[in-house]
Design an enzyme around this catalytic site. Sequence first.
Site, short mmCIF file in Angstrom:
data_model
loop_
_atom_site.label_atom_id
_atom_site.label_comp_id
_atom_site.label_asym_id
_atom_site.label_seq_id
_atom_site.Cartn_x
_atom_site.Cartn_y
_atom_site.Cartn_z
N PRO A 58 0.83 -1.19 0.00
CA PRO A 58 0.00 0.00 0.00
C PRO A 58 0.88 1.25 0.00
O PRO A 58 1.63 1.51 0.94
CB PRO A 58 -0.82 -0.12 1.28
CG PRO A 58 -0.85 -1.58 1.55
CD PRO A 58 0.51 -2.05 1.15
N GLU A 59 0.81 1.98 -1.09
CA GLU A 59 1.59 3.20 -1.26
C GLU A 59 0.61 4.32 -1.58
O GLU A 59 -0.59 4.13 -1.44
CB GLU A 59 2.62 3.00 -2.39
CG GLU A 59 3.45 1.72 -2.21
CD GLU A 59 4.40 1.44 -3.36
OE1 GLU A 59 4.88 2.40 -3.97
OE2 GLU A 59 4.67 0.26 -3.63
N LYS A 114 1.33 7.91 3.01
CA LYS A 114 0.58 6.66 3.10
C LYS A 114 -0.34 6.61 4.31
O LYS A 114 -0.88 5.56 4.64
CB LYS A 114 1.56 5.48 3.17
CG LYS A 114 2.54 5.41 1.99
CD LYS A 114 3.61 4.36 2.21
CE LYS A 114 4.71 4.50 1.16
NZ LYS A 114 5.84 3.58 1.43
N ARG A 143 14.93 -4.95 0.23
CA ARG A 143 13.69 -5.18 -0.50
C ARG A 143 13.90 -5.61 -1.93
O ARG A 143 14.92 -5.27 -2.57
CB ARG A 143 12.83 -3.93 -0.49
CG ARG A 143 12.48 -3.59 0.91
CD ARG A 143 11.38 -2.62 1.04
NE ARG A 143 11.44 -2.10 2.42
CZ ARG A 143 12.03 -0.96 2.72
NH1 ARG A 143 12.53 -0.21 1.79
NH2 ARG A 143 12.06 -0.58 3.96
#
Length: 281
Positions: free
Chosen positions: A2-3, A54, A271
């Site tokens: 979720p960005e 966010k 990441r």
Amino acid sequence: MPELPEVETVKLQLQKYVVRHKIISIDVKNRKVFQGDEKLITGATFTEIRRFGKVLVFDLSNGYSIISHIKLTGQYIYRGPNLKNTPTLSKKVVGGVPGTHTHVIFNLDHGGILYYNDVRRFGWIKIVKTKDVVDFDFIKKLGPEPFGKLTLEEFKNIISKTKRVIKVVLMDQSKIGGIGNIYANDALWESKILPSRTSNSLNEDEQKDLYKAILKVLETGMKYGGASELSFVTPEGSEGSYQMHTLVYGKQKTKCKRCGTIIVKTTLGGRGTYFCPKCQK
DNA sequence: CATCATACCTGTTCGC
DNA sequence: TGCGAACAGGTATGAT
């Protein structure tokens, strides 16, 4: 995942379903997720929903606001009147609503119900006075936002001041607000810049191309209602579709859309990082 | 101050 | 097929 585009999608849908409605009661199942005294906001009416990077802020009629971060697996799901398309609930809502992973339930005056589900419970919901929202630590430290105060000049300043890896800088919320792993990967591919480049090594053209690419991929993300690669769902309970349109994210071992070279996956800043070893320089 | 590694969690995917 | 290991990634925190 979720960005900015995913959280914006949540904001836009919840504006339709909960704003102007009163909270009749709040059922808190998990005190780690819901931090604060629900009595402070029971009986208040949602007046506005804002997004800072966010983070979501629900303003209420009684001078209080709810601040919430959905982190990786948080889901706001609305069931009740006015629901468009009465979508079947996505199977990404593990356990359903209410279910094993439902931690907070807001019961509204028109019979609507807003659920907060979160499998990994990284997300949180806090209550603060509306006047204190801008002083809330996360929001206070947040960098300028794309589509907001992040002008090209400001962007150049930010990335030329550090020699950290450019992809890590893009995702640093204190530098720029709202970009996460998916859109950082895609923006770098779009602008033909290697994710491992040093932030201050970009020339003028590259800075400008990257700036434009960031706006472009975020806009595309919003157009598709966000990316539901992992567990994101919209408040209507359906999935976004940006994951079917990513430029390079998740495309390891497939051909680069631009030059046909096989996309490589590595790790940067802990990441997943995806890039074309030929046309990104 | 800046940078970096790790903890927080658990469902899903991967490798043998 | 089964099972444990690795993986997914946003941010707070402590270490360097």
